[in-house]
Design an enzyme around this catalytic site. Structure first.
Site: not given
Length: 89
Positions: A19, A37
């Protein structure tokens, strides 16, 4: 032309800075959106901005950062969403 795409990335993509690396790459391509996520171990990425830059970002997402092992990426164009920055969720 500004467009939005959503991508789901599978494989070893959580706990490997996917990320954060996606955020850095998106900023380089002047894209907004988010990376987060998912409960199933995948990462979801929303990309908003110039379609050419999104295409470049999708190519990057297919590999991700060095620590990641992407096994599958699915993406689709979605209705435009206004985001002013790229966030990590």
């Amino acid at each position: 032309m500004n467009v939005s795409y959503i991508a789901h990335i599978s494989g070893r993509v959580q706990g490997v800075y996917f990320r954060a690396s996606s955020q850095q790459q998106a900023i380089e391509y002047s894209l907004s959106g988010y990376a987060r996520n998912l409960a199933d171990g995948d990462v979801e990425v929303l990309l908003c901005g110039d379609e050419e830059n999104i295409e470049k970002m999708l190519l990057w997402l297919a590999h991700g950062p060095e620590q990641a092992k992407v096994t599958e990426i699915q993406h689709e164009k979605v209705p435009w969403q206004e985001h002013h920055f790229f966030s990590i969720g």
